[in-house]
Design a protein around this motif. Sequence first.
Motif, PDB file in Angstrom:
ATOM      1  N   LYS A 126       6.864   9.688 -72.795  1.00  0.00           N
ATOM      2  CA  LYS A 126       6.306   8.338 -72.910  1.00  0.00           C
ATOM      3  C   LYS A 126       6.461   7.573 -71.601  1.00  0.00           C
ATOM      4  O   LYS A 126       5.503   6.970 -71.086  1.00  0.00           O
ATOM      5  CB  LYS A 126       6.984   7.569 -74.050  1.00  0.00           C
ATOM      6  CG  LYS A 126       6.392   6.176 -74.254  1.00  0.00           C
ATOM      7  CD  LYS A 126       7.071   5.439 -75.395  1.00  0.00           C
ATOM      8  CE  LYS A 126       8.467   4.983 -75.019  1.00  0.00           C
ATOM      9  NZ  LYS A 126       9.059   4.100 -76.058  1.00  0.00           N
ATOM     10  N   LYS A 155       3.212   6.922 -68.407  1.00  0.00           N
ATOM     11  CA  LYS A 155       2.648   5.571 -68.585  1.00  0.00           C
ATOM     12  C   LYS A 155       1.527   5.285 -67.589  1.00  0.00           C
ATOM     13  O   LYS A 155       0.483   4.734 -67.939  1.00  0.00           O
ATOM     14  CB  LYS A 155       3.747   4.515 -68.440  1.00  0.00           C
ATOM     15  CG  LYS A 155       4.531   4.266 -69.719  1.00  0.00           C
ATOM     16  CD  LYS A 155       5.530   3.135 -69.522  1.00  0.00           C
ATOM     17  CE  LYS A 155       6.242   2.827 -70.841  1.00  0.00           C
ATOM     18  NZ  LYS A 155       7.228   1.741 -70.680  1.00  0.00           N
ATOM     19  N   LYS A 195      -0.981   6.739 -76.527  1.00  0.00           N
ATOM     20  CA  LYS A 195       0.219   6.740 -75.699  1.00  0.00           C
ATOM     21  C   LYS A 195       1.268   7.732 -76.197  1.00  0.00           C
ATOM     22  O   LYS A 195       1.473   7.897 -77.381  1.00  0.00           O
ATOM     23  CB  LYS A 195       0.807   5.342 -75.630  1.00  0.00           C
ATOM     24  CG  LYS A 195      -0.136   4.396 -74.877  1.00  0.00           C
ATOM     25  CD  LYS A 195       0.574   3.165 -74.410  1.00  0.00           C
ATOM     26  CE  LYS A 195      -0.356   2.331 -73.545  1.00  0.00           C
ATOM     27  NZ  LYS A 195       0.292   1.138 -73.002  1.00  0.00           N
ATOM     28  N   GLU A 245       3.856  -0.463 -80.629  1.00  0.00           N
ATOM     29  CA  GLU A 245       4.935   0.508 -80.502  1.00  0.00           C
ATOM     30  C   GLU A 245       5.755   0.573 -81.777  1.00  0.00           C
ATOM     31  O   GLU A 245       6.102  -0.440 -82.379  1.00  0.00           O
ATOM     32  CB  GLU A 245       5.844   0.162 -79.326  1.00  0.00           C
ATOM     33  CG  GLU A 245       6.918   1.217 -79.107  1.00  0.00           C
ATOM     34  CD  GLU A 245       7.402   1.233 -77.680  1.00  0.00           C
ATOM     35  OE1 GLU A 245       8.173   2.152 -77.362  1.00  0.00           O
ATOM     36  OE2 GLU A 245       7.033   0.352 -76.903  1.00  0.00           O
ATOM     37  N   GLY A 274       4.933   9.157 -77.050  1.00  0.00           N
ATOM     38  CA  GLY A 274       6.089   8.467 -77.575  1.00  0.00           C
ATOM     39  C   GLY A 274       7.142   9.417 -78.029  1.00  0.00           C
ATOM     40  O   GLY A 274       6.913  10.497 -78.460  1.00  0.00           O
ATOM     41  N   SER A 309      10.420  13.443 -75.991  1.00  0.00           N
ATOM     42  CA  SER A 309       9.365  12.500 -76.366  1.00  0.00           C
ATOM     43  C   SER A 309       9.473  11.203 -75.591  1.00  0.00           C
ATOM     44  O   SER A 309       8.467  10.629 -75.170  1.00  0.00           O
ATOM     45  CB  SER A 309       9.413  12.215 -77.876  1.00  0.00           C
ATOM     46  OG  SER A 309      10.625  11.575 -78.233  1.00  0.00           O
ATOM     47  N   GLU A 310      10.697  10.733 -75.358  1.00  0.00           N
ATOM     48  CA  GLU A 310      10.895   9.507 -74.590  1.00  0.00           C
ATOM     49  C   GLU A 310      10.583   9.728 -73.115  1.00  0.00           C
ATOM     50  O   GLU A 310       9.997   8.867 -72.458  1.00  0.00           O
ATOM     51  CB  GLU A 310      12.334   9.012 -74.752  1.00  0.00           C
ATOM     52  CG  GLU A 310      12.626   8.410 -76.110  1.00  0.00           C
ATOM     53  CD  GLU A 310      11.807   7.165 -76.351  1.00  0.00           C
ATOM     54  OE1 GLU A 310      12.034   6.152 -75.662  1.00  0.00           O
ATOM     55  OE2 GLU A 310      10.927   7.195 -77.231  1.00  0.00           O
TER      56      GLU A 310
END
Length: 272
Positions: free
Chosen positions: A37, A41, A270, A21, A272, A33-34
């Motif tokens: 993420k 998951k 992933k 990360e 992010g 973006s957060e």
Amino acid sequence: MLSAMEASEVGEEGEILRYEETEDDNVSPTDLSELLKEGTKESHDRAENTQFVKDFLKGRIKKKLFKLATVALYFTYSALEEEMDRNKDNPVFAPLYFPVELHRREALVKDLKYFYGEDWKEKIQCSEATEHYVDRIHHVGQHEPELLVAHAYTRYMGDLSGGQVLKKVAQRALKLPSTEEGVQFYVFDNISNAQQFKQLYRARMNALDLDKNTKERIVEEANRAFKFNMKVFDELDEIGKSLTEEAEDGGLPVHDGKGDLRKCPYYADKLG
């Protein structure tokens, strides 16, 4: 699927992708973006632990299957880039329009010519699962263009991340030329620094004028995009089970598009 998480390595025996990360002090928990993420998951964990992903990373991929995956990508990106072009001036998507840097259709045409010859168009067809994916992309682009963000971000950032690892695996496993024929899909000639570009892309995405509800819908659409990819690659997984080495360079295998729909895109990285 994407990108504050970087693929760190694939070992000589093809261990599963690992990610590191990247810290970013400039992001907020409410940034898109957060939210992506955190909100994807579970989808990503299912993705990177499928048998198809593990087999590919270990170099267990038949050339015929790789060719069919390229066909599926061609139809997917043709639809995606058509809708991106349609919405290039729409404020809900325009800041993420990078045709020179990102568009993949022409690269995929080169790959299809390499694998199928100049008459490649006559030799390919859109699979059932890919058609469902394409239909969803067209619906979004024409009726809910704000959700196009989810499809573009999920695809392109994954290509710039985990996809770069898969390029090397494919070249080695399929004995493809070092001059990158057959893997042009993964070659971004107009991006000199992938990490910096991904940071720019996330910043542009986070700056979009979106309310909380719209952000939640984009996260939901990103999870839906994962599912569409899983269905496409489940088709390929089922085809792969029926392929023999001798039949590898033969015609398109007969497949009814049915089966377990839990597989995942093999170039996922992933969010992010």
